[in-house]
Design an enzyme around this catalytic site. Structure first.
Site, PDB file in Angstrom:
ATOM      1  N   TYR A 114      35.482 -20.217 -28.553  1.00  0.00           N
ATOM      2  CA  TYR A 114      34.892 -21.560 -28.583  1.00  0.00           C
ATOM      3  C   TYR A 114      34.697 -22.124 -27.188  1.00  0.00           C
ATOM      4  O   TYR A 114      34.121 -23.200 -27.030  1.00  0.00           O
ATOM      5  CB  TYR A 114      35.778 -22.511 -29.396  1.00  0.00           C
ATOM      6  CG  TYR A 114      35.982 -22.068 -30.820  1.00  0.00           C
ATOM      7  CD1 TYR A 114      34.909 -21.966 -31.698  1.00  0.00           C
ATOM      8  CD2 TYR A 114      37.247 -21.727 -31.294  1.00  0.00           C
ATOM      9  CE1 TYR A 114      35.086 -21.541 -33.008  1.00  0.00           C
ATOM     10  CE2 TYR A 114      37.442 -21.308 -32.603  1.00  0.00           C
ATOM     11  CZ  TYR A 114      36.352 -21.218 -33.455  1.00  0.00           C
ATOM     12  OH  TYR A 114      36.539 -20.802 -34.747  1.00  0.00           O
ATOM     13  N   PRO A 173      43.774 -20.038 -30.757  1.00  0.00           N
ATOM     14  CA  PRO A 173      43.111 -19.488 -29.574  1.00  0.00           C
ATOM     15  C   PRO A 173      41.677 -19.963 -29.423  1.00  0.00           C
ATOM     16  O   PRO A 173      40.915 -20.035 -30.398  1.00  0.00           O
ATOM     17  CB  PRO A 173      43.174 -17.978 -29.816  1.00  0.00           C
ATOM     18  CG  PRO A 173      44.436 -17.805 -30.607  1.00  0.00           C
ATOM     19  CD  PRO A 173      44.467 -18.999 -31.527  1.00  0.00           C
ATOM     20  N   CYS A 174      41.318 -20.266 -28.167  1.00  0.00           N
ATOM     21  CA  CYS A 174      40.032 -20.916 -27.893  1.00  0.00           C
ATOM     22  C   CYS A 174      38.981 -19.965 -27.338  1.00  0.00           C
ATOM     23  O   CYS A 174      37.862 -20.387 -27.059  1.00  0.00           O
ATOM     24  CB  CYS A 174      40.247 -22.056 -26.903  1.00  0.00           C
ATOM     25  SG  CYS A 174      40.876 -21.513 -25.291  1.00  0.00           S
ATOM     26  N   ASN A 175      39.315 -18.695 -27.173  1.00  0.00           N
ATOM     27  CA  ASN A 175      38.426 -17.769 -26.464  1.00  0.00           C
ATOM     28  C   ASN A 175      36.985 -17.819 -26.967  1.00  0.00           C
ATOM     29  O   ASN A 175      36.043 -17.805 -26.179  1.00  0.00           O
ATOM     30  CB  ASN A 175      38.938 -16.333 -26.599  1.00  0.00           C
ATOM     31  CG  ASN A 175      40.397 -16.200 -26.212  1.00  0.00           C
ATOM     32  OD1 ASN A 175      41.245 -16.895 -26.753  1.00  0.00           O
ATOM     33  ND2 ASN A 175      40.704 -15.301 -25.296  1.00  0.00           N
TER      34      ASN A 175
END
Length: 384
Positions: free
Chosen positions: A107, A103-105
């Site tokens: 970054y 998950p990129c939330n």
């Protein structure tokens, strides 16, 4: 099992963009066989989408979405609907290949950018645990471009170091690269860091595939959406009923403009102007038909749905799925908001296919045009 027969596992699988790209790549490279052994995602609709489009074609309708890794068939073929925190990684079956788009939330450049200190930042460590537990021959990890700068670069350095040498596991030779997927056959400007790793004891060298191989592909938004025309009754092609204010607001915008473009601000009547503390350049932004689309996203409030270059409306989920290079027969499960999230969070199929094709050709000892990585590992990770 032959040397080039890979069982693949996935964490944070999403609806199947990475998996479909890998499947297509395996079919395109002679001598490579790929099976999808297991996958995991926390969202039930996403798991159902993955089952329908990735697992059913391979295993048949009897394949299931299960609640724990203990319920997976020993022969492989299943997806675990469970929070990764609760997942029994050791109980997952053996694999030769591993993919995870953690998950990129935390970054993403849009947001608070908490990096390793956020709720989602440390989730990469579960991928590292898979590497230590299963020792796959290769892995592919994907995240947003903002990963490089999170925590003043410390997050990226830590992640790369742990991927190189998972505690208790084998060492990996890794090749991180910032891919701009519009250069790889995707009608969308979507920049993502993809890290490809190969176990150090294996005599295989991965090289970044050259974009030159994809120069012939028309990656304009108009071509991506309209060629060929989408059937009116295609799955996930429900049109949003726009309010009159939205229609009127869009009528003042030209292709490429958004709610805060200077000309638009001057042209909009007072009652149609957007008054927010943040002025994102994608708010009510129209696509430019002769250029790649801007990045498809999975969430956001009013004005964040992506807008057609000439029609006064938001794109349908099917149109967005085309920008992510999913075929029209790839059916997303769930309601419109759920499908929007799945499409926006997915890895573009064509982008994944380009990377996996290079990876499988590397294992098959087949040559292909390549470029130097644009991320210098030596300047980021200090050898131990």
């Amino acid at each position: 099992m032959s040397e080039l027969s890979f069982r693949m596992g996935e964490l944070f699988s999403g609806p199947g963009g990475m998996a479909l790209g890998a499947r297509r790549a395996a079919k395109a490279v002679d001598g490579v066989e790929l099976t999808h052994s297991w996958a995991n995602d926390y969202d039930l609709d996403t798991c159902k989408t993955y089952r329908r489009n990735i697992l059913v074609p391979e295993y048949g309708e009897t394949v299931k979405v299960v609640r724990t890794s203990a319920e997976l068939p020993r022969a492989g073929g299943g997806i675990v609907h469970q929070n990764v925190h609760d997942l029994d990684i050791d109980g997952l079956g053996g694999i030769e290949g591993f993919a995870f788009g953690f998950p990129c939330n935390d970054y993403s450049l849009v947001g608070e950018w908490k990096g390793l200190h956020g709720d989602f930042g440390p989730l990469y460590s579960y991928g590292v645990k898979v590497l230590a537990s299963k020792s796959p021959k290769w892995f592919v990890a994907e995240n947003v471009s903002g990963l490089r700068g999170a925590n003043e670069g410390r997050a990226f350095s830590q992640i790369l170091r742990h991927l190189q040498h998972p505690e208790g596991g084998p060492r990996y030779t890794i090749v991180p690269h910032m891919y701009s997927f519009d250069e790889y056959g995707v009608p969308q400007r979507r920049q993502r860091i993809v890290i490809v790793g190969i176990r150090e004891d294996i005599d295989v060298q991965f090289r970044v595939p050259s974009p030159e191989m994809y120069r012939h592909v028309d990656v304009t938004a108009k071509n991506g959406i309209d060629s060929p025309p989408i059937d009116l009754y295609a799955p996930n092609h429900e049109f949003t009923r726009q309010s009159q204010n939205v229609v009127d607001r869009l009528s003042h915008m030209r292709p490429g403009e958004h709610a805060f473009s200077p000309r638009v601000v001057q042209a909009l009547p007072e009652y149609l102007r957007i008054r927010t503390k943040t002025t994102l350049s994608t708010t009510y932004k129209r696509l430019e038909p002769d250029k790649p689309a801007y990045t498809v996203t999975g969430a956001g409030g009013g004005g964040s749905h992506m807008y057609h270059w000439s029609a006064n409306r938001a794109l349908t989920n099917r149109e967005k799925a085309r920008l992510q290079t999913f075929p029209d027969d790839f059916v997303f499960e769930g309601g419109k908001d759920s499908v929007r999230k799945q499409v926006g969070m997915a890895v573009p199929v064509n982008g994944a296919q380009a990377i996996f094709t290079a990876l499988f050709k590397s294992f098959a000892k087949l040559d292909y045009p390549s470029v130097e990585p644009n991320i210098d590992l030596a300047t980021i990770v200090t050898p131990r």
